[in-house]
Enzyme design. Structure first.
Site, PDB file in Angstrom:
ATOM      1  N   PHE A   1     -27.033  18.801  63.733  1.00 53.00           N
ATOM      2  CA  PHE A   1     -25.636  18.431  63.490  1.00 53.00           C
ATOM      3  C   PHE A   1     -24.686  19.156  64.430  1.00 53.00           C
ATOM      4  O   PHE A   1     -23.558  18.725  64.625  1.00 53.00           O
ATOM      5  CB  PHE A   1     -25.266  18.697  62.023  1.00 53.00           C
ATOM      6  CG  PHE A   1     -24.732  20.072  61.763  1.00 53.00           C
ATOM      7  CD1 PHE A   1     -25.571  21.152  61.611  1.00 53.00           C
ATOM      8  CD2 PHE A   1     -23.363  20.285  61.684  1.00 53.00           C
ATOM      9  CE1 PHE A   1     -25.059  22.417  61.384  1.00 53.00           C
ATOM     10  CE2 PHE A   1     -22.846  21.546  61.447  1.00 53.00           C
ATOM     11  CZ  PHE A   1     -23.702  22.616  61.302  1.00 53.00           C
ATOM     12  N   LYS A   2     -25.138  20.243  65.036  1.00 47.91           N
ATOM     13  CA  LYS A   2     -24.241  20.987  65.919  1.00 47.91           C
ATOM     14  C   LYS A   2     -23.781  20.151  67.114  1.00 47.91           C
ATOM     15  O   LYS A   2     -22.747  20.424  67.700  1.00 47.91           O
ATOM     16  CB  LYS A   2     -24.898  22.283  66.380  1.00 47.91           C
ATOM     17  CG  LYS A   2     -25.060  23.269  65.223  1.00 47.91           C
ATOM     18  CD  LYS A   2     -25.529  24.629  65.652  1.00 47.91           C
ATOM     19  CE  LYS A   2     -25.454  25.631  64.517  1.00 47.91           C
ATOM     20  NZ  LYS A   2     -26.444  25.368  63.444  1.00 47.91           N
ATOM     21  N   ASP A   3     -24.557  19.108  67.449  1.00 48.76           N
ATOM     22  CA  ASP A   3     -24.136  18.213  68.536  1.00 48.76           C
ATOM     23  C   ASP A   3     -22.798  17.539  68.238  1.00 48.76           C
ATOM     24  O   ASP A   3     -22.026  17.272  69.162  1.00 48.76           O
ATOM     25  CB  ASP A   3     -25.182  17.106  68.746  1.00 48.76           C
ATOM     26  CG  ASP A   3     -26.475  17.625  69.360  1.00 48.76           C
ATOM     27  OD1 ASP A   3     -26.415  18.571  70.173  1.00 48.76           O
ATOM     28  OD2 ASP A   3     -27.547  17.083  69.021  1.00 48.76           O
TER      29      ASP A   3
END
Ligand SMILES: *Cc1c(COP(=O)(O)O)cnc(C)c1O
Length: 462
Positions: free
Chosen positions: A109-111
């Site tokens: 999810f950090k993308d």
């Protein structure tokens, strides 16, 4: 919109100042001076927008110093590389709504935040004819997402230190197979803590920091939180349409408190989240805090959900600021106190507020594996261990009929060992990752030595 620090000494920043400052110069965290509230009618108007347009509508409420056409373009480019047309799709499995946040280039999810942050950095740097050298240490997810966020960008070089042989094989390959000329992977002969300590020292050398225009990408950057607010709206609209519900519960696997803080902001903006569930693994300081007011640090415990193996959640200070009535002096004294005692204390009224804002449960490794296993048996859907922590905690806490949305923060293939332990087989890698191990690599191995690493950065900085 202007930004101020939780510690009160920095005020009146523009969005671009706030993004470029990262951590506030007074040691606090930056927050918008107000949180815009949307009426139910305004919310409804956003409910059918495609993800990038929804992102533009939400983000532009906080950004008043980028022309609309430019901001729209930055956002569209940030999500163009996601491998799903809905960017962050919601899938129903069993009686749960899984918000899949892992369709970006590094499968975590950090993308969602770092693709946007990379574009913002490049935009501001080009506009002001400046350069930046990003330096960071990683135990896995953040490093690869940061590298993919800035690879090939102008005016930015990135140096990511990882402990050689101590990040998962796929995470290591994700980083080292990026061969762009602005990306520098340093495989440090030491532990993650060694690498992180070196990065801290490098940033502590202010002369070196300014000389090489060093920048950071950790989750204290407001732009990361802001990008994450969007998918809470997106998930709510989806579930509202599918179920007709008036409220939802959302469970969030939590480490540094960044993701769940974005959920808190979404709730303040008007998304009807009834219970916002803070899920932790055995590193349960935040969960103890919500349930019994016990915010005291313990030793880090290594778990099957390593991206949540955190004791001091840096973003918690943002919430603390609101809990302490937006009084920066109170934040400063609470944080000073915490520094000396390792504890935060809460009054009865503050505890009521905390329990109103969050519900929480923690989930140990055995429960994590059991959750992956039983979910797989029941549905055939493979959870990654972080997502499994969220789901197990959500089930522990839930005691009403609201639909439960579970944030899926990583693709299971990133954590193959835990998945194999739970299901008996390795998760299938998405197509983009096939053949990763035979690609060309770019990395240097280097001793865990401050001077050697500084000299490497000095030689290769832009
Ligand atoms: C970083 C990360 C988390 C924790 O998110 P925070 O914003 O630090 O709370 C959870 N799951 C995965 C897979 C992560 O990479």
């Amino acid at each position: 919109m202007r930004y101020c620090s939780t510690r009160g000494k920095i005020k009146g920043l523009s969005f671009s100042d706030a993004v470029m400052m990262g951590l506030a110069d007074d040691g606090g965290l930056l927050l918008p001076e107000e949180i815009p509230k949307l009426s139910p009618t305004e919310l409804q108007k956003l409910s059918n927008l495609p993800y990038p347009e929804l992102a533009f509508q939400i983000i532009s409420k906080y950004v008043t110093d980028i022309p609309a056409a430019d901001l729209r373009n930055l956002i569209e480019r940030s999500y163009a590389g996601f491998d799903h047309p809905q960017t962050t799709p919601v899938v129903k499995q069993d009686d749960l709504y899984i918000l899949e946040l892992f369709h970006g280039p590094t499968l975590a999810f950090k993308d969602v935040a770092l693709q946007f942050l990379g574009n913002l950095f490049e935009y501001f740097l080009l506009k002001n004819d400046k350069h930046m050298n990003i330096v960071g240490a990683t135990s896995g997810d953040t490093g690869s997402a940061a590298i993919y966020g800035v690879r090939g960008k102008k005016n930015i070089n990135i140096f990511i230190l990882h402990p050689q042989g101590k990040v998962s094989p796929i995470q290591e390959l994700q980083m080292t197979t990026v061969t762009d000329k602005n990306v520098f992977n340093l495989a440090v002969d030491g532990t993650f803590d060694d690498a992180q300590a070196i990065v801290k020292e490098i940033f502590g050398d202010l002369e070196f920091k300014h000389q090489h225009a060093l920048g950071a990408v950790n989750s204290i950057n407001w732009a990361r939180i802001l990008a994450q607010v969007v998918y809470y709206f997106y998930a709510w609209f989806h579930v509202q349409k599918e179920t007709g519900a008036t409220h939802v519960n959302i469970t969030v696997p939590t480490g540094n408190f960044g993701d769940i803080f974005a959920g808190y902001i979404a709730k303040q903006m008007g998304v009807p989240i009834d219970r916002l569930i803070l899920a932790t693994n055995a590193n349960n300081i935040l969960s103890r805090c919500v349930n019994s007011g016990d915010y005291s640090i313990a030793d880090v415990h290594h778990s099957h959900s390593p991206s949540m193996d955190i004791q001091i959640a840096s973003n918690f200070e943002r919430y603390l600021y609101y809990l302490l009535d937006g009084d920066a002096d109170k934040v400063v004294s609470a944080m000073d106190n915490f520094k000396t005692t390792g504890r935060l204390e809460f009054t009865a009224a503050q505890m009521d507020q905390l329990k109103h804002d969050f519900s929480s449960a923690f989930v140990d490794d055995d429960e994590t594996i059991a959750t992956i296993n039983s979910f797989y048996q029941k549905t055939g859907y493979v959870l990654d261990p972080h997502t499994a922590v969220g789901i197990a905690a959500g089930k522990k806490v839930k005691n009403d009929d609201n639909p439960l949305i579970c944030l899926a923060t990583a693709h299971p293939a990133k954590f193959g060992d835990a998945v194999k332990k739970a299901t008996g087989s390795e998760p299938v890698l998405p197509a983009a990752f096939e053949g990763l191990s035979s690609r060309k690599k770019k990395l240097v191995t280097i001793a865990a030595d401050l001077e050697q690493i500084k000299s490497y950065i000095a030689t290769n900085s832009i």
